[in-house]
Structures are given as C-alpha cells and as structure tokens.
Scaffold this active site. Sequence first.
Site, PDB file in Angstrom:
ATOM      1  N   CYS A   1      -3.560  -4.397  -7.991  1.00 36.62           N
ATOM      2  CA  CYS A   1      -3.149  -2.992  -8.110  1.00 36.62           C
ATOM      3  C   CYS A   1      -3.450  -2.481  -9.514  1.00 36.62           C
ATOM      4  O   CYS A   1      -3.357  -1.297  -9.769  1.00 36.62           O
ATOM      5  CB  CYS A   1      -1.682  -2.840  -7.783  1.00 36.62           C
ATOM      6  SG  CYS A   1      -0.635  -3.646  -8.983  1.00 36.62           S
TER       7      CYS A   1
ATOM      8  N   SER B 227       0.836  -1.200   0.000  1.00 37.67           N
ATOM      9  CA  SER B 227       0.000   0.000   0.000  1.00 37.67           C
ATOM     10  C   SER B 227       0.877   1.258   0.000  1.00 37.67           C
ATOM     11  O   SER B 227       2.042   1.218   0.430  1.00 37.67           O
ATOM     12  CB  SER B 227      -0.908  -0.007   1.222  1.00 37.67           C
ATOM     13  OG  SER B 227      -0.105   0.017   2.383  1.00 37.67           O
TER      14      SER B 227
HETATM   15  P1  NAD Z   1       0.552  -3.551   3.023  1.00 42.15           P
HETATM   16  O1  NAD Z   1       1.202  -2.253   2.718  1.00 42.15           O
HETATM   17  O2  NAD Z   1      -0.388  -3.632   4.153  1.00 42.15           O
HETATM   18  O3  NAD Z   1       1.660  -4.694   3.283  1.00 42.15           O
HETATM   19  C1  NAD Z   1       2.711  -4.928   2.391  1.00 42.15           C
HETATM   20  C2  NAD Z   1       3.890  -5.505   3.154  1.00 42.15           C
HETATM   21  O4  NAD Z   1       4.331  -4.557   4.130  1.00 42.15           O
HETATM   22  C3  NAD Z   1       3.576  -6.784   3.913  1.00 42.15           C
HETATM   23  O5  NAD Z   1       4.662  -7.663   3.779  1.00 42.15           O
HETATM   24  C4  NAD Z   1       3.389  -6.315   5.349  1.00 42.15           C
HETATM   25  O6  NAD Z   1       3.767  -7.291   6.292  1.00 42.15           O
HETATM   26  C5  NAD Z   1       4.309  -5.121   5.444  1.00 42.15           C
HETATM   27  N1  NAD Z   1       3.809  -4.062   6.332  1.00 42.15           N
HETATM   28  C6  NAD Z   1       2.535  -3.810   6.667  1.00 42.15           C
HETATM   29  N2  NAD Z   1       2.470  -2.718   7.464  1.00 42.15           N
HETATM   30  C7  NAD Z   1       3.732  -2.272   7.624  1.00 42.15           C
HETATM   31  C8  NAD Z   1       4.320  -1.165   8.313  1.00 42.15           C
HETATM   32  N3  NAD Z   1       3.590  -0.321   8.996  1.00 42.15           N
HETATM   33  N4  NAD Z   1       5.655  -1.001   8.236  1.00 42.15           N
HETATM   34  C9  NAD Z   1       6.413  -1.850   7.523  1.00 42.15           C
HETATM   35  N5  NAD Z   1       5.917  -2.917   6.859  1.00 42.15           N
HETATM   36  C10 NAD Z   1       4.592  -3.123   6.897  1.00 42.15           C
HETATM   37  O7  NAD Z   1      -0.155  -4.011   1.661  1.00 42.15           O
HETATM   38  P2  NAD Z   1      -1.124  -5.254   1.448  1.00 42.15           P
HETATM   39  O8  NAD Z   1      -2.424  -4.956   2.117  1.00 42.15           O
HETATM   40  O9  NAD Z   1      -0.427  -6.523   1.767  1.00 42.15           O
HETATM   41  O10 NAD Z   1      -1.304  -5.227  -0.140  1.00 42.15           O
HETATM   42  C11 NAD Z   1      -2.269  -4.487  -0.808  1.00 42.15           C
HETATM   43  C12 NAD Z   1      -1.704  -3.180  -1.331  1.00 42.15           C
HETATM   44  O11 NAD Z   1      -0.595  -3.440  -2.182  1.00 42.15           O
HETATM   45  C13 NAD Z   1      -2.685  -2.393  -2.166  1.00 42.15           C
HETATM   46  O12 NAD Z   1      -2.562  -1.039  -1.835  1.00 42.15           O
HETATM   47  C14 NAD Z   1      -2.219  -2.637  -3.593  1.00 42.15           C
HETATM   48  O13 NAD Z   1      -2.570  -1.631  -4.517  1.00 42.15           O
HETATM   49  C15 NAD Z   1      -0.753  -2.690  -3.398  1.00 42.15           C
HETATM   50  N6  NAD Z   1      -0.075  -3.384  -4.488  1.00 42.15           N
HETATM   51  C16 NAD Z   1       0.637  -2.622  -5.369  1.00 42.15           C
HETATM   52  C17 NAD Z   1       1.274  -3.225  -6.438  1.00 42.15           C
HETATM   53  C18 NAD Z   1       2.049  -2.400  -7.425  1.00 42.15           C
HETATM   54  O14 NAD Z   1       2.685  -2.984  -8.269  1.00 42.15           O
HETATM   55  N7  NAD Z   1       2.025  -1.088  -7.360  1.00 42.15           N
HETATM   56  C19 NAD Z   1       1.192  -4.610  -6.607  1.00 42.15           C
HETATM   57  C20 NAD Z   1       0.472  -5.357  -5.687  1.00 42.15           C
HETATM   58  C21 NAD Z   1      -0.162  -4.723  -4.628  1.00 42.15           C
END
Ligand code: NAD
Length: 478
Positions: free
Chosen positions: A281, A226
């Site tokens: 995404c 995210s």
């Molecule tokens: P997220 O940001 O909640 O988590 C992603 C990763 O970060 C996980 O491994 C998680 O354990 C870790 N994480 C979570 N909170 C954290 C924090 N506060 N500090 C450090 N690390 C942390 O995302 P999600 O819910 O797993 O995935 C969905 C999101 O990913 C959506 O916003 C989607 O659009 C995005 N996404 C983007 C792409 C792209 O190519 N731009 C591709 C896939 C998904």
Amino acid sequence: MKYNKLRNYIGGQAIEYSGPCTDLVSPSDGTILSEVPISTANEVATAVATASAAFTEWSALIPKERAQVFYRYRALLEQHMDEIAQIVHDENGKTLPESRAEVVRAMEVTEFACSLPQLIGGEVLEVSRGVECRLERAPLGVVASICPFNFPIMVPHWTIPIALALGNSMIFKPSEHVPLSAQRVAELLTESGLPDGVFNVVHGSRDAVEALCDHPQIEAITFVGSTPTAKAVYRRATSHLKRALALGGAKNHLVVLPDADVEQTASNALASMAGCAGQRCMAAASMVGVGPIDPIIERLCQQAQAMVPGETIGPVISAAAKERIEGFIAEAETQGAKVLVDGRNVVVEGKEKGFYLGPTVIDHVHEDMRIAQEEVFGPVLCILRARDMDEAVKIENSSPYGNAAAVYTTNGGGAREFIERASAGMIGINVGVPVPLEPFGFGGWNDSKFGVGDITGKSSIEFWTQSKKITSRWPDEK
Ligand code: NAD
C-alpha cells in the site's frame, strides 16, 4: 499438499471443522498448498464466546504482567524467523529477504507492545482545591482484526500485540490468500504463555467479516485492505455502533524535482514500485517528473531490466491479479502511453504456472488514463510529466487516495513546499516507502483510511482502550 488442511484456532487449539473450504494456491508455481476453512457466523460466534470468557482474567492482569507474554513472544519470533519467512514466501510468493523483513517489522511492533506499561501511565491533577481528577485506561473487551494478503505477518502485527497487551481479547481474520502464518502466530502466542481464548483465528472471507461486524459482543474492529471493502466494513461495523478503523487502498505519487540525485532517485523509485511485486500500500504507483528527468528514467529502466522474476521479484498473488494488471498495461498502451520496460510474458523456468510479472515502466501516462487513477497493485510505475510544482501537486491532490507521497530533491525549500501541499498521511523526502516506524503511527488520509487516528503508535492506545476518569475528594483529616 505441502501443508495440512487448516482449521480455526479457538481457545488455544486448532478445532475440528467440517464446513466449506477453499484451495490455497501457491502464487509461485500454481500448486495447491492447503485448504482453508470458509467460516460462517457459527464459527465466529464460537470464537467470540471463547474470547469473551477469556477476557475477564486477562484484562484483570496489570499491564506489566501482560507485557511479559510479549517479551517471550518477540524472542520466539526471532527464534523462528526463517521458518515463518518460509511460510510467508510459500503463501504470498514474496522473496525470502522480503519475508524476513516482515518478521523484523512484526518484532518491532511487538517491542512497542512491550513498552506499553511505560506509555499508558494515567494522568492525575488537583483540578479544584482538594479535588483530584485521575485518568485510567481500560480495555474494550473482545475486538477483531481483519487483514489483507499482501503482508501476512507485518500487517496483523499492527494490531495483535498492541490490542492484546492493552488487555483485550481478539478474533483475527487473516486473508484467505495467506492463512498459513496466522496459524503459526497463534501457536507461538500460546507458547509465549498467552492464556487460551485471548487470541483466536477464524479463517474465511466475506461471510466471516460480516459476522464480525454484526456480532453484538465485538466492541471494536480494525480492517486493512482495499478501499471498497474498507468502506463496506467501516459502514457495517459503525452501523452496529462499534468503534472502527479501516485502512484502504492507495495510489502513491513520487514527485521528482529537476535537482534530484539521479542514482538515489532511480534505485529508490524502483525499490518502491517493484518491492514485494508492487503489492504494497506504500508502493510508488506514479512518478511525476517536474522538468527534465530523463537521466533518472534511463537509470531506473536499466535497473528494472536487471531484476530477475522468480529471484529478485516474486509473483503477484493470483492468476486474476496478473490478468488485471496486464489489462491495465494493455489499456494504457492503446491510449498512447509508451511501455519502456515490459514485464508481461515473463516465464520462470520450472515455475511456468506461477503468476509472475517483471517490473514495468510506462512513460507518457496522462492523468486522465485509468492506469493513472486506479490502484493497479502490481510492479508497474507510470511516469507523468508536470511543468512545475503547482502542476505536480495538482496531480497528486486529484487522487481520491492519500496513503503516501514522496518528493525527490536536494532542495530543502522544495521539499518543505511539497510536505505542506501533498494530500497524504505519510510523506517521504528522498524515501520511496515512507513507513513511519514505532513510536510513530501508520495511517493515510482520504480514501486510504476511514476512522480516527492511526493504526499503530500512540493513537493505537486510544483506539484499543477506553478512559475512566475518577474525581475524588476526601473529608479533611480530623
Ligand atoms: P481485500 O479488500 O480484498 O481483502 C481484505 C480482507 O477483507 C480479507 O481478509 C478478505 O477476506 C476480506 N474481504 C474481501 N472481500 C470482502 C467483502 N466483500 N466484505 C467483507 N470482507 C471482505 O484486500 P486484499 O486484496 O487482501 O489486499 C490488498 C489491498 O489492501 C490493496 O488495496 C492495498 O492497498 C490494501 N492495503 C492497505 C494498507 C494500508 O495500510 N492502507 C495496507 C496493506 C494493504
């Protein structure tokens, strides 16, 4: 529990872990599938020391020798396709065909990694009379890849085969929501002949990610997730002077011109907004109709109503995600938007505790509404109206994100204008999920990506290596 309690995979094996864990909940039926380690800086330090020791020999191999591992690995992915797809289906909830499609994408990126010896040939030029300059590429050392929940197999493969084939060793931190497939990837890489310690999996969440950003021996970090977390990880990693690339969230617009093909646009838009339960995404979030597009909306709604939760559309990842998405829909409704197809209150027989939502189509959404601005990340399509291309482009451009945008039209001039004016890194022309396949790179603009270059394709070579320039002059032959 359907799966054994997970352990971190370090140095070619799953290692004992007695720290805190979290339950892994099945999105399909709410049962507990496994327990996931919530690792700390200690486990990260062990993994980095192991990866660092393994780097010396691995990086000394020539590119063609390293590529052999990935030829074998690709074959193993194909051989284990159904087994891996089942794991992805269990942990993420997406349908089996969607899960298999992920494995195919992982194989495609692995093929790109196999071709790297052909792509990374250096450059040589006589830059001054008798003086030769030559460029070689060297790996960075220990690197890290942090991934989201929505593509348990495909997104990790944007980095794993490429970074490793280029000679780095890696710590992979999968999402704690989908940690099972990571274990299988590690085992298959070992079976492919990857030396122990070159690839390591550390499970966990924020603590593990922050430890990776802070660790002085990690040279580069990629993050996909995210936008708020992408910003935090990018800032933290670069504050430690690491190379970083962080891909964030999205809000993708499909602009539909009046001459768009009805059947193609409707079915494409539905596949984009509802595929993988809208948790992509690249998913269509907003359809912007220029002029009258009612026949397209009608056809889209018919097709959306025909989708069957639990069969053709899987659940969203968690109870919290379902509640958040339903909150967005309810708020839009109270603000005057009209829900044409309502995916709330879905019950799947025998899976009453799953986190299901059907496709939801909402018309008369205004660009000022929260649902039009923020990432919903569920099977929800908002329909907005624009008088002309200028207004449609203004709506698209006003989003802080910039991952993908698409235009539906049978007119080349209209398409060309949209390509030039859309503020997004990946553009579709009558393509609702415009993912650029190898050798093209994947990456958005604006708040959808922080850092330079794309995560796959040619710029991944730049990201995972450093160049060495050698200038030489030899004395004249006596
Ligand atoms: P997220 O940001 O909640 O988590 C992603 C990763 O970060 C996980 O491994 C998680 O354990 C870790 N994480 C979570 N909170 C954290 C924090 N506060 N500090 C450090 N690390 C942390 O995302 P999600 O819910 O797993 O995935 C969905 C999101 O990913 C959506 O916003 C989607 O659009 C995005 N996404 C983007 C792409 C792209 O190519 N731009 C591709 C896939 C998904």
